[in-house]
Design an enzyme around this catalytic site. Structure first.
Site, PDB file in Angstrom:
ATOM      1  N   THR A   1       1.261  -1.112  -0.294  1.00 47.43           N
ATOM      2  CA  THR A   1      -0.145  -0.069  -0.147  1.00 47.43           C
ATOM      3  C   THR A   1       0.728   1.534   0.172  1.00 47.43           C
ATOM      4  OG1 THR A   1      -1.623   1.436   1.590  1.00 47.43           O
ATOM      5  CG2 THR A   1      -0.111  -0.387   2.670  1.00 47.43           C
ATOM      6  N   ASP A   2       0.422   2.134  -1.054  1.00 46.83           N
ATOM      7  CA  ASP A   2       0.615   3.426  -0.247  1.00 46.83           C
ATOM      8  C   ASP A   2       0.514   3.967   0.871  1.00 46.83           C
ATOM      9  OD1 ASP A   2      -1.587   4.451  -0.179  1.00 46.83           O
ATOM     10  OD2 ASP A   2      -1.738   5.811  -1.925  1.00 46.83           O
ATOM     11  N   GLU A   3       0.247   3.914   2.007  1.00 49.71           N
ATOM     12  CA  GLU A   3       0.260   4.102   3.669  1.00 49.71           C
ATOM     13  C   GLU A   3       1.085   3.937   4.162  1.00 49.71           C
ATOM     14  OE1 GLU A   3      -3.495   3.706   6.051  1.00 49.71           O
ATOM     15  OE2 GLU A   3      -4.780   3.923   4.158  1.00 49.71           O
TER      16      GLU A   3
ATOM     17  N   TYR B   1      -1.886  -0.807  11.482  1.00 44.04           N
ATOM     18  CA  TYR B   1      -2.164  -1.401   9.563  1.00 44.04           C
ATOM     19  C   TYR B   1      -0.803  -1.053   9.678  1.00 44.04           C
ATOM     20  CZ  TYR B   1      -2.902  -1.831   4.962  1.00 44.04           C
ATOM     21  OH  TYR B   1      -3.496  -2.175   3.246  1.00 44.04           O
TER      22      TYR B   1
ATOM     23  N   LYS C   1       1.659  -3.498   7.785  1.00 43.67           N
ATOM     24  CA  LYS C   1       2.187  -3.572   6.111  1.00 43.67           C
ATOM     25  C   LYS C   1       3.539  -3.339   5.541  1.00 43.67           C
ATOM     26  CE  LYS C   1       0.025  -3.957   3.393  1.00 43.67           C
ATOM     27  NZ  LYS C   1      -0.190  -5.743   2.683  1.00 43.67           N
TER      28      LYS C   1
HETATM   29  P1  NAD Z   1      -9.774  -7.192   1.999  1.00 39.73           P
HETATM   30  O1  NAD Z   1      -9.986  -7.290   3.544  1.00 39.73           O
HETATM   31  O2  NAD Z   1     -10.627  -7.214   1.321  1.00 39.73           O
HETATM   32  O3  NAD Z   1      -9.663  -8.989   1.478  1.00 39.73           O
HETATM   33  C1  NAD Z   1      -8.415  -9.330   2.617  1.00 39.73           C
HETATM   34  C2  NAD Z   1      -8.233 -11.348   2.081  1.00 39.73           C
HETATM   35  O4  NAD Z   1      -7.196 -11.776   2.609  1.00 39.73           O
HETATM   36  C3  NAD Z   1      -9.879 -10.788   2.511  1.00 39.73           C
HETATM   37  O5  NAD Z   1     -10.297 -12.220   1.754  1.00 39.73           O
HETATM   38  C4  NAD Z   1      -9.289 -12.677   3.737  1.00 39.73           C
HETATM   39  O6  NAD Z   1      -9.993 -13.395   4.193  1.00 39.73           O
HETATM   40  C5  NAD Z   1      -8.067 -13.081   3.449  1.00 39.73           C
HETATM   41  N1  NAD Z   1      -7.075 -13.088   4.926  1.00 39.73           N
HETATM   42  C6  NAD Z   1      -7.106 -12.135   6.294  1.00 39.73           C
HETATM   43  N2  NAD Z   1      -5.884 -12.728   6.441  1.00 39.73           N
HETATM   44  C7  NAD Z   1      -5.741 -14.158   5.835  1.00 39.73           C
HETATM   45  C8  NAD Z   1      -4.683 -14.980   6.239  1.00 39.73           C
HETATM   46  N3  NAD Z   1      -4.083 -15.140   7.534  1.00 39.73           N
HETATM   47  N4  NAD Z   1      -5.151 -16.148   5.671  1.00 39.73           N
HETATM   48  C9  NAD Z   1      -4.883 -15.927   4.382  1.00 39.73           C
HETATM   49  N5  NAD Z   1      -6.446 -14.856   4.466  1.00 39.73           N
HETATM   50  C10 NAD Z   1      -6.408 -13.614   4.615  1.00 39.73           C
HETATM   51  O7  NAD Z   1      -8.508  -5.945   1.350  1.00 39.73           O
HETATM   52  P2  NAD Z   1      -8.140  -5.776  -0.010  1.00 39.73           P
HETATM   53  O8  NAD Z   1      -8.968  -4.663   0.272  1.00 39.73           O
HETATM   54  O9  NAD Z   1      -8.778  -6.723  -1.144  1.00 39.73           O
HETATM   55  O10 NAD Z   1      -6.755  -5.373   0.019  1.00 39.73           O
HETATM   56  C11 NAD Z   1      -5.775  -6.891  -0.693  1.00 39.73           C
HETATM   57  C12 NAD Z   1      -4.386  -6.469  -0.350  1.00 39.73           C
HETATM   58  O11 NAD Z   1      -4.082  -5.215  -1.186  1.00 39.73           O
HETATM   59  C13 NAD Z   1      -4.149  -6.111   0.907  1.00 39.73           C
HETATM   60  O12 NAD Z   1      -2.487  -6.200   1.238  1.00 39.73           O
HETATM   61  C14 NAD Z   1      -3.374  -4.532   1.176  1.00 39.73           C
HETATM   62  O13 NAD Z   1      -2.912  -4.060   2.117  1.00 39.73           O
HETATM   63  C15 NAD Z   1      -3.480  -4.610  -0.349  1.00 39.73           C
HETATM   64  N6  NAD Z   1      -4.392  -2.593  -0.377  1.00 39.73           N
HETATM   65  C16 NAD Z   1      -5.094  -2.715  -0.644  1.00 39.73           C
HETATM   66  C17 NAD Z   1      -6.152  -1.675  -1.273  1.00 39.73           C
HETATM   67  C18 NAD Z   1      -7.688  -0.996  -1.351  1.00 39.73           C
HETATM   68  O14 NAD Z   1      -7.929  -0.354  -1.404  1.00 39.73           O
HETATM   69  N7  NAD Z   1      -7.979  -1.349  -0.726  1.00 39.73           N
HETATM   70  C19 NAD Z   1      -4.939  -0.212  -1.805  1.00 39.73           C
HETATM   71  C20 NAD Z   1      -3.315  -0.891  -1.281  1.00 39.73           C
HETATM   72  C21 NAD Z   1      -3.027  -1.907  -1.178  1.00 39.73           C
HETATM   73  O1  DAU Z   2      -3.996   3.951   0.496  1.00 40.18           O
HETATM   74  C1  DAU Z   2      -4.544   2.645   0.056  1.00 40.18           C
HETATM   75  C2  DAU Z   2      -5.352   1.757   1.230  1.00 40.18           C
HETATM   76  O2  DAU Z   2      -6.379   2.338   1.227  1.00 40.18           O
HETATM   77  C3  DAU Z   2      -5.146   0.242   1.274  1.00 40.18           C
HETATM   78  O3  DAU Z   2      -4.744   0.189   1.864  1.00 40.18           O
HETATM   79  C4  DAU Z   2      -6.277   0.029   2.977  1.00 40.18           C
HETATM   80  O4  DAU Z   2      -6.203  -1.074   2.522  1.00 40.18           O
HETATM   81  C5  DAU Z   2      -7.817   0.755   2.381  1.00 40.18           C
HETATM   82  O5  DAU Z   2      -8.800   0.365   3.685  1.00 40.18           O
HETATM   83  C6  DAU Z   2      -7.280   2.472   2.267  1.00 40.18           C
HETATM   84  O6  DAU Z   2      -7.124   2.863   3.471  1.00 40.18           O
HETATM   85  P1  DAU Z   2      -8.276   4.343   3.736  1.00 40.18           P
HETATM   86  O7  DAU Z   2      -8.047   4.107   5.342  1.00 40.18           O
HETATM   87  O8  DAU Z   2      -7.646   5.978   3.068  1.00 40.18           O
HETATM   88  O9  DAU Z   2      -9.611   3.924   3.211  1.00 40.18           O
HETATM   89  P2  DAU Z   2     -10.692   3.871   4.268  1.00 40.18           P
HETATM   90  O10 DAU Z   2     -11.976   3.963   3.097  1.00 40.18           O
HETATM   91  O11 DAU Z   2     -11.362   3.706   4.953  1.00 40.18           O
HETATM   92  O12 DAU Z   2     -10.745   5.319   3.634  1.00 40.18           O
HETATM   93  C7  DAU Z   2     -11.096   6.435   3.255  1.00 40.18           C
HETATM   94  C8  DAU Z   2     -11.209   7.519   3.292  1.00 40.18           C
HETATM   95  O13 DAU Z   2     -12.160   8.209   4.005  1.00 40.18           O
HETATM   96  C9  DAU Z   2      -9.699   8.553   4.569  1.00 40.18           C
HETATM   97  O14 DAU Z   2      -9.242   9.765   4.388  1.00 40.18           O
HETATM   98  C10 DAU Z   2     -11.182   8.552   5.613  1.00 40.18           C
HETATM   99  C11 DAU Z   2     -12.467   8.908   5.096  1.00 40.18           C
HETATM  100  N1  DAU Z   2     -13.206   7.471   5.595  1.00 40.18           N
HETATM  101  C12 DAU Z   2     -13.727   6.599   6.280  1.00 40.18           C
HETATM  102  C13 DAU Z   2     -14.700   6.196   6.559  1.00 40.18           C
HETATM  103  C14 DAU Z   2     -14.963   4.831   6.877  1.00 40.18           C
HETATM  104  C15 DAU Z   2     -14.247   8.480   5.819  1.00 40.18           C
HETATM  105  O15 DAU Z   2     -14.465   9.806   5.869  1.00 40.18           O
HETATM  106  N2  DAU Z   2     -15.193   8.589   7.048  1.00 40.18           N
HETATM  107  C16 DAU Z   2     -15.934   6.580   7.287  1.00 40.18           C
HETATM  108  O16 DAU Z   2     -16.988   6.379   7.716  1.00 40.18           O
END
Ligand code: NAD
Ligand code: DAU
Length: 363
Positions: free
Chosen positions: A140-142, A166, A170
Site C-alpha cells: 500500500t501507499d500508506e 495497519y 504492512k
Molecule cells: P480485503 O480485506 O478485502 O481482503 C483480504 C482478504 O485476505 C480476505 O479475503 C481475507 O479473508 C483474507 N485473509 C485475511 N487474513 C488472512 C490469512 N491470515 N490467511 C489467508 N487469508 C487471509 O483486502 P483488500 O482491500 O482486497 O486488500 C488486498 C491487499 O491489497 C492487502 O494486502 C492490502 O493491504 C492491499 N491494498 C489494498 C488497497 C485498497 O484500497 N483496498 C490499496 C493498496 C493495497
Molecule cells: O491507500 C491505500 C489504502 O486505502 C489501503 O492500504 C487500505 O487497505 C484501504 O482500506 C484504504 O485505506 P483508507 O483508510 O484510505 O480507506 P477508507 O476507505 O477506510 O477511508 C478513505 C478515506 O475516507 C480516509 O481518509 C478516511 C475517510 N473515511 C472513511 C470512512 C470509513 C470517512 O471520512 N468516513 C468513513 O466512514
C-alpha cells in the site's frame, strides 16, 4: 513449472477481482488460499464457480504445514500475496490480528516459499541465475505516511513513515519481503498501490459504505473536515498493474501504482451522491447530499496520499484505463445491479462493526 499461480486472499476485494480477471482471461490455474475472515466472501467468486481452473483452499497464510503441502502439490510458477487485514479503523480498535496476519503470517509464508524455491533451484540450478519463479507482494501507499498539501507525490524512494497499526504492519511485511530478496535471493516483486474502489468492495470502506448508506437513507459519515486526500484507482486497473509487474517487473524492485486521481473525501462522497441522484433519484426529489454528516475524526488520520506512478509507466508501459469519473460510475452501477450480494454482505458481523464504529460518533 506448471502454468499455475497461488493467490492468497483471493476471496477479498482486490484478490477476488484479480482471480476473476485471471480465470476469465484463460491465463491458467489459480490456487486461491483464503482464511475467509469477515472480509473474505466466496460470493465474490460466484462467476467462476465450478471452473476447474479455480481451486479454492480455506486456510491461513500462517499455516506452514498447509503451505508446504500446497506448494509441493501444485508447484506454482508464482505467488501473489494479497492476504491481509486491510481496514485502518479496525487496526485502531484492535491491532493484534494485523500483526498476526500481516507480519507473522507473511513471515511464515516467506519461510515456506524460501524452502520451495530452494527445492526448485536444487532440481534446476539455472533457476538460481535466471529465476522463473516470482513472489509478488501486494502493498500500500500508506507505508509512506502522510503528505502536506504541496509535497511531491510518493515515489519508490520516499522513506517509509507508517502512522497507523495497519500501515506499520504492512511496512513490516514489505521489509521482510525486501530482506528475503537481499539475503536469500528470493525472486520478489513489491507493488505499493493507492486507494482502490470498484465491484466487491466491502462496505466498511468509504465509497461502498456511503453508497449503501445513501440508498438505505442513513447518514454518510465524513471524518473531521472531509478534506483528507486520497488517490483513487479503479480495482481492475490495480489488477492489470499487478499482472504487468508479474510479467515484466525487475526482481527485487518495488513499483508504485496509482490512478493520478487525488480527491478530497468530501468531493468523492458528493460525486457519489450526484451519480445516485441521476441513476436512482429519491422519491421526494431531495438529493442524497442531504445525508452527509460530519463525524469525529479518525485518530492519527493521514491528511494526504498521492502516488507518483511514473516508474511503472516508463519502465513497464502501464497506465490506468479508467478515469475517476468513468470508474466511479461503473462502481455505482455495479452496486445498483447486485442487490443480492449487497444484502448478504451487510448482514451478520457487518452490523456489529457498524454499531461499534459509528454509534455516538457525531462531530
Ligand atoms: P480485503 O480485506 O478485502 O481482503 C483480504 C482478504 O485476505 C480476505 O479475503 C481475507 O479473508 C483474507 N485473509 C485475511 N487474513 C488472512 C490469512 N491470515 N490467511 C489467508 N487469508 C487471509 O483486502 P483488500 O482491500 O482486497 O486488500 C488486498 C491487499 O491489497 C492487502 O494486502 C492490502 O493491504 C492491499 N491494498 C489494498 C488497497 C485498497 O484500497 N483496498 C490499496 C493498496 C493495497
Ligand atoms: O491507500 C491505500 C489504502 O486505502 C489501503 O492500504 C487500505 O487497505 C484501504 O482500506 C484504504 O485505506 P483508507 O483508510 O484510505 O480507506 P477508507 O476507505 O477506510 O477511508 C478513505 C478515506 O475516507 C480516509 O481518509 C478516511 C475517510 N473515511 C472513511 C470512512 C470509513 C470517512 O471520512 N468516513 C468513513 O466512514
Amino acid at each position: 513449472m506448471k502454468n499455475t499461480i497461488l493467490v492468497t486472499g483471493g476471496a477479498g476485494f482486490i484478490g477476488s477481482n484479480f482471480v476473476l480477471d485471471w480465470i476469465n482471461a484463460g491465463l491458467g490455474t489459480v490456487i486461491n488460499l483464503d482464511k475467509l475472515t469477515y472480509a473474505g466472501n466466496l460470493e465474490n467468486l460466484e462467476d467462476i464457480k465450478g471452473n476447474p481452473n479455480h481451486i479454492f483452499v480455506h486456510g491461513d497464510i500462517g499455516d506452514r504445514a498447509l503451505l508446504a503441502k500446497l506448494l509441493a502439490e501444485h508447484k506454482p510458477r508464482a505467488i501473489i500475496n494479497f492476504a491481509a487485514e486491510s481496514h485502518v479503523d479496525r487496526s485502531i480498535h484492535g491491532p493484534e490480528d494485523f500483526i498476526q496476519t500481516n507480519v507473522v503470517g507473511t513471515f511464515h509464508l516467506l519461510e515456506e516459499v524460501r524452502a520451495y524455491w530452494n527445492a526448485l533451484v536444487a532440481a534446476n540450478p539455472a533457476e538460481k541465475e535466471n529465476p522463473q519463479f516470482r513472489f509478488l507482494h501486494v502493498s500500500t501507499d500508506e507505508v509512506y505516511g502522510t503528505l502536506g498539501p504541496t509535497d511531491p507525490a510518493f515515489t519508490e524512494t520516499t522513506p517509509y513513515a507508517p502512522n497507523s497499526p495497519y500501515s506499520a504492519s504492512k511496512a513490516a511485511s514489505d521489509h521482510l519481503v525486501r530482506a528475503y530478496h537481499h539475503t536469500y535471493g528470493l525472486p520478489v516483486l513489491t507493488t505499493n498501490c493507492s486507494n482502490n474502489y470498484g465491484p466487491y468492495h466491502f462496505p466498511e470502506k468509504l465509497i461502498p459504505l456511503c453508497l449503501l448508506n445513501a440508498l438505505a437513507g442513513k447518514p454518510l459519515p465524513i471524518y473531521g473536515d472531509g478534506q483528507q486526500i486520497r488517490d483513487w484507482l479503479f480495482v481492475k486497473d490495480h489488477c492489470s498493474a499487478i499482472r504487468r509487474v508479474l510479467e515484466a517487473g525487475k526482481l527485487g524492485e518495488t513499483y508504485n501504482v496509482g490512478g493520478w486521481n487525488e480527491k478530497a473525501n468530501l468531493d468523492v462522497v458528493q460525486t457519489l451522491c450526484s451519480i445516485l441522484d441521476e441513476l436512482k433519484p429519491k422519491a421526494d426529489g431531495s438529493s442524497y447530499k442531504e445525508q452527509l454528516t460530519f463525524v469525529k475524526d479518525r485518530p492519527g488520520h493521514d491528511r494526504r496520499y498521492a502516488i507518483d506512478a511514473t516508474k511503472l509507466e516508463r519502465e513497464l508501459g502501464w497506465k490506468p484505463a479508467e478515469t475517476f469519473d468513468t470508474g466511479i460510475r461503473k462502481t455505482v452501477e455495479w452496486y445498483l445491479q447486485n442487490q443480492g450480494w449487497v444484502n448478504n454482505v451487510t448482514s451478520g458481523e457487518y452490523r456489529n462493526w457498524v454499531n461499534k464504529q459509528y454509534s455516538g460518533s457525531a462531530a
